[in-house]
Design a protein around this motif. Structure first.
Motif, PDB file in Angstrom:
ATOM      1  N   VAL A  35       6.748  14.549   2.566  1.00 52.47           N
ATOM      2  CA  VAL A  35       7.319  13.211   2.737  1.00 52.47           C
ATOM      3  C   VAL A  35       6.313  12.394   3.542  1.00 52.47           C
ATOM      4  O   VAL A  35       6.137  12.613   4.743  1.00 52.47           O
ATOM      5  CB  VAL A  35       8.682  13.269   3.462  1.00 52.47           C
ATOM      6  N   ASN A  36       5.652  11.465   2.885  1.00 50.27           N
ATOM      7  CA  ASN A  36       4.543  10.743   3.500  1.00 50.27           C
ATOM      8  C   ASN A  36       5.047   9.523   4.277  1.00 50.27           C
ATOM      9  O   ASN A  36       5.161   8.418   3.740  1.00 50.27           O
ATOM     10  CB  ASN A  36       3.543  10.305   2.430  1.00 50.27           C
ATOM     11  N   PHE A  37       5.306   9.720   5.573  1.00 49.47           N
ATOM     12  CA  PHE A  37       5.769   8.615   6.404  1.00 49.47           C
ATOM     13  C   PHE A  37       4.646   7.658   6.771  1.00 49.47           C
ATOM     14  O   PHE A  37       4.915   6.597   7.355  1.00 49.47           O
ATOM     15  CB  PHE A  37       6.427   9.161   7.675  1.00 49.47           C
ATOM     16  N   THR A  38       3.400   7.992   6.451  1.00 48.15           N
ATOM     17  CA  THR A  38       2.294   7.073   6.715  1.00 48.15           C
ATOM     18  C   THR A  38       2.067   6.106   5.556  1.00 48.15           C
ATOM     19  O   THR A  38       1.128   5.314   5.596  1.00 48.15           O
ATOM     20  CB  THR A  38       0.986   7.848   6.983  1.00 48.15           C
ATOM     21  N   HIS A  39       2.903   6.145   4.536  1.00 54.23           N
ATOM     22  CA  HIS A  39       2.691   5.314   3.356  1.00 54.23           C
ATOM     23  C   HIS A  39       2.677   3.828   3.713  1.00 54.23           C
ATOM     24  O   HIS A  39       1.841   3.065   3.213  1.00 54.23           O
ATOM     25  CB  HIS A  39       3.784   5.607   2.325  1.00 54.23           C
ATOM     26  N   GLY A  40       3.595   3.414   4.575  1.00 51.17           N
ATOM     27  CA  GLY A  40       3.638   2.011   4.971  1.00 51.17           C
ATOM     28  C   GLY A  40       2.421   1.595   5.780  1.00 51.17           C
ATOM     29  O   GLY A  40       1.926   0.471   5.646  1.00 51.17           O
ATOM     30  N   VAL A  41       1.929   2.494   6.636  1.00 53.07           N
ATOM     31  CA  VAL A  41       0.739   2.176   7.424  1.00 53.07           C
ATOM     32  C   VAL A  41      -0.481   2.047   6.509  1.00 53.07           C
ATOM     33  O   VAL A  41      -1.355   1.208   6.745  1.00 53.07           O
ATOM     34  CB  VAL A  41       0.501   3.255   8.499  1.00 53.07           C
ATOM     35  N   LEU A  42      -0.548   2.860   5.470  1.00 57.80           N
ATOM     36  CA  LEU A  42      -1.646   2.758   4.512  1.00 57.80           C
ATOM     37  C   LEU A  42      -1.578   1.431   3.745  1.00 57.80           C
ATOM     38  O   LEU A  42      -2.610   0.840   3.421  1.00 57.80           O
ATOM     39  CB  LEU A  42      -1.597   3.944   3.547  1.00 57.80           C
ATOM     40  N   TYR A  43      -0.369   0.977   3.470  1.00 62.72           N
ATOM     41  CA  TYR A  43      -0.172  -0.350   2.867  1.00 62.72           C
ATOM     42  C   TYR A  43      -0.735  -1.434   3.794  1.00 62.72           C
ATOM     43  O   TYR A  43      -1.479  -2.320   3.358  1.00 62.72           O
ATOM     44  CB  TYR A  43       1.327  -0.534   2.628  1.00 62.72           C
ATOM     45  N   THR A  44      -0.399  -1.342   5.082  1.00 61.06           N
ATOM     46  CA  THR A  44      -0.921  -2.294   6.068  1.00 61.06           C
ATOM     47  C   THR A  44      -2.436  -2.181   6.172  1.00 61.06           C
ATOM     48  O   THR A  44      -3.145  -3.196   6.290  1.00 61.06           O
ATOM     49  CB  THR A  44      -0.280  -2.025   7.447  1.00 61.06           C
ATOM     50  N   GLY A 208      -1.212  -8.881   0.708  1.00 59.77           N
ATOM     51  CA  GLY A 208      -1.666  -9.480   1.961  1.00 59.77           C
ATOM     52  C   GLY A 208      -2.027 -10.953   1.824  1.00 59.77           C
ATOM     53  O   GLY A 208      -1.555 -11.790   2.609  1.00 59.77           O
ATOM     54  N   PRO A 209      -2.846 -11.332   0.847  1.00 59.75           N
ATOM     55  CA  PRO A 209      -3.170 -12.753   0.673  1.00 59.75           C
ATOM     56  C   PRO A 209      -1.981 -13.604   0.232  1.00 59.75           C
ATOM     57  O   PRO A 209      -1.985 -14.820   0.440  1.00 59.75           O
ATOM     58  CB  PRO A 209      -4.254 -12.730  -0.414  1.00 59.75           C
ATOM     59  N   VAL A 210      -0.976 -13.000  -0.393  1.00 65.64           N
ATOM     60  CA  VAL A 210       0.190 -13.757  -0.842  1.00 65.64           C
ATOM     61  C   VAL A 210       1.050 -14.164   0.349  1.00 65.64           C
ATOM     62  O   VAL A 210       1.572 -15.290   0.405  1.00 65.64           O
ATOM     63  CB  VAL A 210       1.023 -12.932  -1.844  1.00 65.64           C
ATOM     64  N   TYR A 211       1.213 -13.264   1.306  1.00 65.12           N
ATOM     65  CA  TYR A 211       2.021 -13.546   2.494  1.00 65.12           C
ATOM     66  C   TYR A 211       1.093 -13.625   3.703  1.00 65.12           C
ATOM     67  O   TYR A 211       0.080 -14.296   3.651  1.00 65.12           O
ATOM     68  CB  TYR A 211       3.084 -12.458   2.655  1.00 65.12           C
ATOM     69  N   VAL A 212       1.446 -12.974   4.790  1.00 60.78           N
ATOM     70  CA  VAL A 212       0.570 -12.873   5.958  1.00 60.78           C
ATOM     71  C   VAL A 212       0.471 -11.403   6.336  1.00 60.78           C
ATOM     72  O   VAL A 212       1.286 -10.572   5.917  1.00 60.78           O
ATOM     73  CB  VAL A 212       1.096 -13.701   7.151  1.00 60.78           C
ATOM     74  N   ILE A 213      -0.518 -11.081   7.147  1.00 64.61           N
ATOM     75  CA  ILE A 213      -0.805  -9.701   7.517  1.00 64.61           C
ATOM     76  C   ILE A 213      -0.483  -9.499   8.987  1.00 64.61           C
ATOM     77  O   ILE A 213      -0.951 -10.249   9.845  1.00 64.61           O
ATOM     78  CB  ILE A 213      -2.288  -9.370   7.242  1.00 64.61           C
ATOM     79  N   PHE A 214       0.314  -8.469   9.281  1.00 65.67           N
ATOM     80  CA  PHE A 214       0.649  -8.132  10.660  1.00 65.67           C
ATOM     81  C   PHE A 214       0.903  -6.627  10.743  1.00 65.67           C
ATOM     82  O   PHE A 214       1.172  -5.973   9.727  1.00 65.67           O
ATOM     83  CB  PHE A 214       1.865  -8.930  11.155  1.00 65.67           C
ATOM     84  N   PRO A 215       0.812  -6.029  11.923  1.00 66.29           N
ATOM     85  CA  PRO A 215       0.822  -4.558  12.029  1.00 66.29           C
ATOM     86  C   PRO A 215       2.075  -3.872  11.491  1.00 66.29           C
ATOM     87  O   PRO A 215       1.996  -2.737  11.024  1.00 66.29           O
ATOM     88  CB  PRO A 215       0.675  -4.326  13.543  1.00 66.29           C
ATOM     89  N   GLN A 216       3.232  -4.530  11.564  1.00 62.00           N
ATOM     90  CA  GLN A 216       4.473  -3.885  11.132  1.00 62.00           C
ATOM     91  C   GLN A 216       4.844  -4.210   9.686  1.00 62.00           C
ATOM     92  O   GLN A 216       5.942  -3.871   9.245  1.00 62.00           O
ATOM     93  CB  GLN A 216       5.632  -4.299  12.051  1.00 62.00           C
ATOM     94  N   MET A 217       3.960  -4.830   8.946  1.00 59.91           N
ATOM     95  CA  MET A 217       4.302  -5.274   7.595  1.00 59.91           C
ATOM     96  C   MET A 217       4.584  -4.099   6.651  1.00 59.91           C
ATOM     97  O   MET A 217       5.283  -4.254   5.651  1.00 59.91           O
ATOM     98  CB  MET A 217       3.165  -6.124   7.015  1.00 59.91           C
ATOM     99  N   GLY A 218       4.089  -2.928   6.983  1.00 60.95           N
ATOM    100  CA  GLY A 218       4.275  -1.780   6.108  1.00 60.95           C
ATOM    101  C   GLY A 218       5.603  -1.065   6.281  1.00 60.95           C
ATOM    102  O   GLY A 218       5.957  -0.231   5.438  1.00 60.95           O
ATOM    103  N   ASP A 219       6.358  -1.390   7.341  1.00 57.84           N
ATOM    104  CA  ASP A 219       7.604  -0.661   7.590  1.00 57.84           C
ATOM    105  C   ASP A 219       8.607  -0.871   6.454  1.00 57.84           C
ATOM    106  O   ASP A 219       9.149   0.091   5.895  1.00 57.84           O
ATOM    107  CB  ASP A 219       8.216  -1.101   8.919  1.00 57.84           C
ATOM    108  N   LEU A 220       8.859  -2.136   6.126  1.00 64.29           N
ATOM    109  CA  LEU A 220       9.803  -2.428   5.051  1.00 64.29           C
ATOM    110  C   LEU A 220       9.245  -1.971   3.705  1.00 64.29           C
ATOM    111  O   LEU A 220       9.993  -1.491   2.846  1.00 64.29           O
ATOM    112  CB  LEU A 220      10.129  -3.918   5.014  1.00 64.29           C
ATOM    113  N   ALA A 221       7.924  -2.093   3.525  1.00 64.65           N
ATOM    114  CA  ALA A 221       7.305  -1.636   2.279  1.00 64.65           C
ATOM    115  C   ALA A 221       7.509  -0.140   2.085  1.00 64.65           C
ATOM    116  O   ALA A 221       7.752   0.323   0.965  1.00 64.65           O
ATOM    117  CB  ALA A 221       5.810  -1.980   2.281  1.00 64.65           C
ATOM    118  N   ALA A 222       7.422   0.632   3.167  1.00 64.66           N
ATOM    119  CA  ALA A 222       7.624   2.081   3.070  1.00 64.66           C
ATOM    120  C   ALA A 222       9.054   2.410   2.686  1.00 64.66           C
ATOM    121  O   ALA A 222       9.301   3.286   1.847  1.00 64.66           O
ATOM    122  CB  ALA A 222       7.266   2.750   4.399  1.00 64.66           C
TER     123      ALA A 222
END
Length: 290
Positions: A35-44, A208-222
């Protein structure tokens, strides 16, 4: 009717990136049982690589996407070699705890490096959208859709038409038998995690270019990636693609006809329904041997 067509166009753009997230996660879980919990961080991570290449290095915008994919691949391979390979054979609870720790550490590191201020990426596309009758779509979103479709097709070809893909599918069926038949299972695990990570990074680089980039952006994506895997069935790439578009459609229709505040909630209503009536997912395959 025109509003509905606009929502369908938006769904295609969003669904393509959701599909990339879902494919990467279902590959890793289906083959490695991780279970890859780093998936959202990799998205970020992919989004920040896009920012570095375009904004800080001043390189070509279109060059930034393959750079982000390559960077995601390298980071994924490093995670597998340093964290997962030493735990090979451990129970899933231990692996989950390690991956949760890696997720927290990587996200904290991102916040420490970049701070909490959101970043934006300049694009070479004109601001005026492409208008086709009652539907309008920005050129950036068209690029996101085309790039996501290309990456999905490349992944499908890799899994189904190459020797690496055959070895990955054999490992999915039965890793012990695959090893006896000469498959380097360690290499397959590293390649699988690297490919899944590169797809997550690609999704972040595209959105990232469509919206904005911030450190927690991957949480919801995960969370959405896990939802897509639940929809499509574990280990099913086609199911992950379809699940990504179903989730995107639910979000768009929920935002358009209910309330924009319920955009994320509408998708998870479907997830709850699927878990109640078909817990294995809409397109689940038979479980792997062993």
């Amino acid at each position: 009717m025109s509003e509905f067509l606009q929502h369908l166009v938006n769904m295609l753009v969003l669904g393509g990136t959701y599909a990339l997230l879902g494919i990467g996660l279902t590959l890793i879980f289906g083959i490695m049982n991780v279970v890859n919990f780093t998936h959202g961080v990799l998205y970020t991570f992919g989004a920040y690589i896009m920012f570095i290449v375009v904004q800080q290095l001043g390189l070509n915008f279109f060059l930034a996407l393959p750079v982000a994919v390559l960077a995601g691949w390298l980071l994924g391979a490093a995670i597998e070699l340093t964290l997962l390979r030493p735990l090979r054979g451990s129970d899933i609870d231990t692996t989950m705890l390690v991956m949760i720790g890696a997720w927290i550490a990587m996200q904290s590191g991102t916040l420490w490096i970049w701070g909490g201020v959101a970043k934006s990426v300049a694009t070479p596309f004109p601001e005026a959208p492409l208008v086709l009758g009652p539907v309008s779509v920005s050129w950036l979103r068209l690029f996101v859709l085309a790039a996501a479709a290309m990456l999905i097709l490349v992944t499908y070809f890799l899994i189904n038409k190459t020797s690496l893909g055959r070895a990955m599918r054999a490992t999915f069926q039965d890793h012990d038998t695959a090893s006896l038949m000469g498959v380097n299972v360690d290499m397959i695990y590293t390649s699988t995690f690297a490919i899944g990570s590169s797809l997550a990074a690609a999704a972040g680089a595209l959105l990232g270019p469509v919206y904005v980039i911030f450190p927690q952006m991957g949480d919801l994506a995960a969370v959405k990636a896990f939802a897509i895997v639940i929809l499509g069935g574990l280990g099913n790439i086609t199911g992950a693609v379809i699940g990504g578009f179903i989730l995107a459609l639910a979000e768009e229709l929920g935002a358009g006809y209910v309330s924009s505040g319920y955009r994320d909630a509408m998708g998870f209503v479907i997830i709850i329904a699927v878990l109640i009536f078909r817990p294995t997912g809409l397109f689940a395959r038979a479980e792997r041997v062993g």
